[in-house]
Design a protein around this motif. Structure first.
Motif, mmCIF file in Angstrom:
data_model
loop_
_atom_site.group_PDB
_atom_site.id
_atom_site.type_symbol
_atom_site.label_atom_id
_atom_site.label_comp_id
_atom_site.label_asym_id
_atom_site.label_seq_id
_atom_site.Cartn_x
_atom_site.Cartn_y
_atom_site.Cartn_z
ATOM 1 N N THR A 29 0.835 -1.203 0.000
ATOM 2 C CA THR A 29 0.000 0.000 0.000
ATOM 3 C C THR A 29 0.870 1.254 0.000
ATOM 4 O O THR A 29 0.495 2.280 -0.573
ATOM 5 C CB THR A 29 -0.921 0.015 1.222
ATOM 6 N N GLY A 30 2.039 1.183 0.642
ATOM 7 C CA GLY A 30 2.960 2.316 0.621
ATOM 8 C C GLY A 30 3.423 2.625 -0.790
ATOM 9 O O GLY A 30 3.561 3.792 -1.179
ATOM 10 N N ASP A 31 3.681 1.577 -1.591
ATOM 11 C CA ASP A 31 4.056 1.781 -2.996
ATOM 12 C C ASP A 31 2.935 2.470 -3.765
ATOM 13 O O ASP A 31 3.174 3.361 -4.584
ATOM 14 C CB ASP A 31 4.361 0.438 -3.664
ATOM 15 N N VAL A 32 1.693 2.032 -3.523
ATOM 16 C CA VAL A 32 0.542 2.622 -4.214
ATOM 17 C C VAL A 32 0.432 4.105 -3.884
ATOM 18 O O VAL A 32 0.268 4.958 -4.768
ATOM 19 C CB VAL A 32 -0.758 1.890 -3.832
ATOM 20 N N ALA A 33 0.513 4.427 -2.595
ATOM 21 C CA ALA A 33 0.397 5.821 -2.174
ATOM 22 C C ALA A 33 1.546 6.660 -2.715
ATOM 23 O O ALA A 33 1.344 7.798 -3.160
ATOM 24 C CB ALA A 33 0.355 5.894 -0.647
ATOM 25 N N GLY A 386 -11.117 3.440 6.581
ATOM 26 C CA GLY A 386 -10.397 3.171 5.351
ATOM 27 C C GLY A 386 -9.304 4.198 5.145
ATOM 28 O O GLY A 386 -9.012 5.018 6.016
ATOM 29 N N ARG A 387 -8.694 4.150 3.964
ATOM 30 C CA ARG A 387 -7.647 5.122 3.632
ATOM 31 C C ARG A 387 -7.705 5.411 2.140
ATOM 32 O O ARG A 387 -7.724 4.495 1.316
ATOM 33 C CB ARG A 387 -6.273 4.581 4.019
ATOM 34 N N LEU A 388 -7.738 6.687 1.812
ATOM 35 C CA LEU A 388 -7.769 7.113 0.422
ATOM 36 C C LEU A 388 -6.367 7.101 -0.160
ATOM 37 O O LEU A 388 -5.410 7.526 0.495
ATOM 38 C CB LEU A 388 -8.353 8.528 0.337
ATOM 39 N N VAL A 389 -6.245 6.618 -1.387
ATOM 40 C CA VAL A 389 -4.979 6.717 -2.110
ATOM 41 C C VAL A 389 -4.966 8.024 -2.897
ATOM 42 O O VAL A 389 -4.047 8.825 -2.794
ATOM 43 C CB VAL A 389 -4.772 5.517 -3.051
ATOM 44 N N TYR A 390 -5.997 8.235 -3.707
ATOM 45 C CA TYR A 390 -6.133 9.506 -4.405
ATOM 46 C C TYR A 390 -7.595 9.716 -4.756
ATOM 47 O O TYR A 390 -8.388 8.780 -4.829
ATOM 48 C CB TYR A 390 -5.281 9.568 -5.680
ATOM 49 N N LEU A 397 -9.390 6.115 -5.767
ATOM 50 C CA LEU A 397 -8.891 4.791 -5.403
ATOM 51 C C LEU A 397 -8.653 4.793 -3.902
ATOM 52 O O LEU A 397 -8.110 5.750 -3.350
ATOM 53 C CB LEU A 397 -7.587 4.469 -6.145
ATOM 54 N N GLY A 398 -9.062 3.725 -3.237
ATOM 55 C CA GLY A 398 -8.876 3.661 -1.794
ATOM 56 C C GLY A 398 -9.050 2.257 -1.261
ATOM 57 O O GLY A 398 -9.445 1.342 -1.992
ATOM 58 N N PHE A 399 -8.752 2.090 0.021
ATOM 59 C CA PHE A 399 -8.878 0.807 0.706
ATOM 60 C C PHE A 399 -9.877 0.948 1.851
ATOM 61 O O PHE A 399 -9.967 2.005 2.483
ATOM 62 C CB PHE A 399 -7.529 0.354 1.262
#
Length: 593
Positions: A29-33, A386-390, A397-399
């Motif tokens: 997830t760090g890579d995605v963010a 949850g957590r938003l990516v963007y 995109l989010g989790f």
């Protein structure tokens, strides 16, 4: 006669292509963010080229990141120079990232990274039709540009190993002078992957942390009310900290939607910040920890004893808290506006110029992005954890944890509609705008690239099913896969405004009651019988099966109505679709707590 200002200006549209693929090339997830932050940084670099009398039309400033496109109006004959300067600024920002990785400069030439970062741009000079004509010409040119490909040179002598994350760029060896980055033992990474890993931003919660968010919050609540639970949490905390001397360091676990108050105990704050993997019995494997944390194999006896102690403390905590093991699955969600490019080319007839309307729409998209972030990250009693990516307003995109993912999909849709499309009582800036959404459930230990790729593909399928579309997929760790796709809106028998996610949640609620998940197997077994039944007959048969599998009268009616609505329009009287939606509901009911 006064000539409109836009008639005397160049229109510049610049984009960074390949963003979805770049974000998908992530192992964590760090890579995605970090991928998302890098793209926003490159877009911001393009914007820095705009000064003087030039004016940014899109995007508006926002706190959720910048999309990969910039639209600018500038003086006539200045568009090409501005576009080239935007390209230079992007490559300058990229070089700054490389310099941050090697402060003294790389000791040898680095392998090429063909195609990244790349900027595609179009400049349209003033036209008699003004800004609308320029916009139409730019969209035609950009569409044509997508159908062409460039093949930059690639020196094969530099390609000794391929990146283990992207699988398309040469890996960089262990060069001296490089600052430390997150890298697993034996992992070979390309330059873009190394830059992702060196991202200086705050740690992003792991998949385990998102999956266990609701469980950790419940555990913290019990620790606040029960001294025995709090003591057990303190003992586990000490055991986890004791493993640091062996090199075991877990990642980020804090979620924006859960911030313990000032009166919280140390144990409660630890539960909010610790990586969720610490609370999983399967984590405490000596062999697994050695591989996961790239540990030296010395002093294994003491290390094994410390791991055994942590495992015992976790068993004790779960026992006194009277909680089952935390969930191991989570969801990745993707949303994308439907045909937004076309809609931006057809402003409503309000008397407002297209240029001013585009600026207003850009602001509305920023508003939508803020609302979407709030859905996942607002700290309140109903936080989804949850957590938003963007979120760019037209895509997100989010989790999210399993239990809230379907509700997040519905809330994202409502956020987009409220900010951009409006409603019957308050028409928005783009009244007919819609957005499609996909949700993929996957195991926390599964390859993240597979889940990201799956949600991107599922979103395309959802759009093909009818815009706006809604798609859900379950990726079981053991290999079982099921996906269900349909239009967002439902049939005439469903109350107006009720979308597919809301009906799916009703089915999930029935399965969390007395209705057994074995209903799905019965639907699959009896699929042939459905083909000759009328709609009332199908409803009656589903009710009969639901009652047979433990549902109350009310739950049976809910399940029958929900399955008929969700499978509406599917070939074969919806038997196969009803089975798929029942499997999805069974999974959410079982894995969501």
């Amino acid at each position: 006669m006064t000539v409109a200002t836009d008639l005397r200006r160049d229109l510049v549209v610049a984009t960074i292509p390949g963003v979805q693929q770049f974000i998908g090339e992530s192992r964590s997830t760090g890579d995605v963010a970090a991928s998302s932050r890098l793209v926003s940084e490159l877009t911001a670099a393009m914007r820095t080229a705009v000064d003087g009398t030039a004016e940014v039309v899109l995007p508006a400033d926002g706190e959720t990141g910048l999309p990969n496109r910039v639209v600018v109006l500038t003086e006539p004959h200045a568009g090409v120079d501005l576009a080239q300067l935007m390209v230079e600024r992007v490559h300058g920002a990229w070089k700054d990232r490389i310099t941050a990785l090697w402060p003294a400069g790389p000791p040898v030439p680095l392998p090429a990274v063909p195609g990244f970062p790349q900027v595609q741009w179009v400049v349209v000079p003033p036209l008699p039709g003004g800004y609308p004509a320029q916009w139409a010409r730019a969209q035609e040119a950009l569409a044509a540009r997508k159908r062409t490909r460039t093949f930059p040179g690639y020196d094969d002598r530099m390609l000794q190993r391929v990146c283990g994350v992207s699988a398309r760029w040469a890996a960089v060896g262990h060069l001296p002078g490089m600052r430390r980055v997150r890298r697993r033992r034996g992992e070979w990474l390309s330059l873009p992957a190394l830059i992702k890993r060196a991202d200086p931003a705050e740690g992003f919660p792991s998949t385990w942390s998102v999956a266990t968010g609701p469980f950790r919050r419940e555990l913290a609540a019990r620790a606040a009310a029960d001294t025995t639970v709090r003591t057990a949490a303190w003992e586990l905390q000490n055991a986890v900290r004791g493993l640091r001397r062996f090199g075991v360091r877990f990642g980020a676990g804090a979620l924006p939607g859960w911030q313990p108050g000032p009166d919280a105990s140390e144990e409660q704050r630890w539960l909010a910040q610790v990586e969720g993997a610490c609370l999983l019995p399967q984590t405490w494997s000596v062999a697994g920890l050695i591989v996961e944390h790239a540990l030296a194999r010395s002093d294994q006896a003491r290390f094994a004893k410390a791991v055994e102690t942590a495992a015992e403390k976790l068993r004790r905590l779960l026992e006194v808290a009277a909680l089952p093991p935390p969930p191991s699955y989570l969801a990745v969600l993707a949303q994308d506006a439907d045909r937004m490019g076309e809609r931006l080319g057809a402003p409503p007839r309000t008397g407002e110029g297209m240029r001013a309307w585009h600026g207003a729409v850009s602001g509305a998209l920023v508003d939508a992005a803020g609302r979407q972030r709030a859905v996942l990250e607002t700290d309140d009693d109903g936080a989804t954890l949850g957590r938003l990516v963007y979120a760019g307003g037209d895509d997100a995109l989010g989790f999210a944890p399993v239990e809230s993912a379907v509700s997040v999909a519905a809330a994202w849709n409502e956020a987009f509609r409220a900010a951009v499309a409006g409603g019957p009582d308050r028409p928005g800036l783009v009244p007919r705008a819609t957005a499609s959404t996909a949700v993929v459930f996957f195991h926390s230990s599964s390859p993240l690239q597979s889940a990201i790729s799956e949600v991107q593909e599922l979103l395309r399928e959802a759009k093909e099913a009818g815009r706006p579309g809604f798609g859900v997929a379950v990726l079981r760790r053991g290999g079982e896969r099921v996906r269900a796709v349909r239009r967002w809106s439902l049939g005439a028998d469903v109350p107006a405004g009720t979308g597919a996610p809301a009906v799916l949640n009703e089915l999930v609620a029935a399965m969390r009651g007395g209705l057994s998940g074995r209903l799905a197997q019965s639907l699959e077994r009896d699929a042939g019988a459905f083909t000759s039944l009328s709609a009332p007959g199908r409803r009656g048969e589903i009710r009969r099966l639901a009652l047979r599998h433990g549902a109350t009268e009310a739950e049976a009616s809910t399940a029958a109505d929900a399955l008929l609505a969700l499978s509406d329009g599917d070939p074969g009287n919806g038997a196969a679709a009803a089975y798929r939606w029942a499997v999805v509901a069974r999974f959410v009911a079982a894995e969501g707590r």
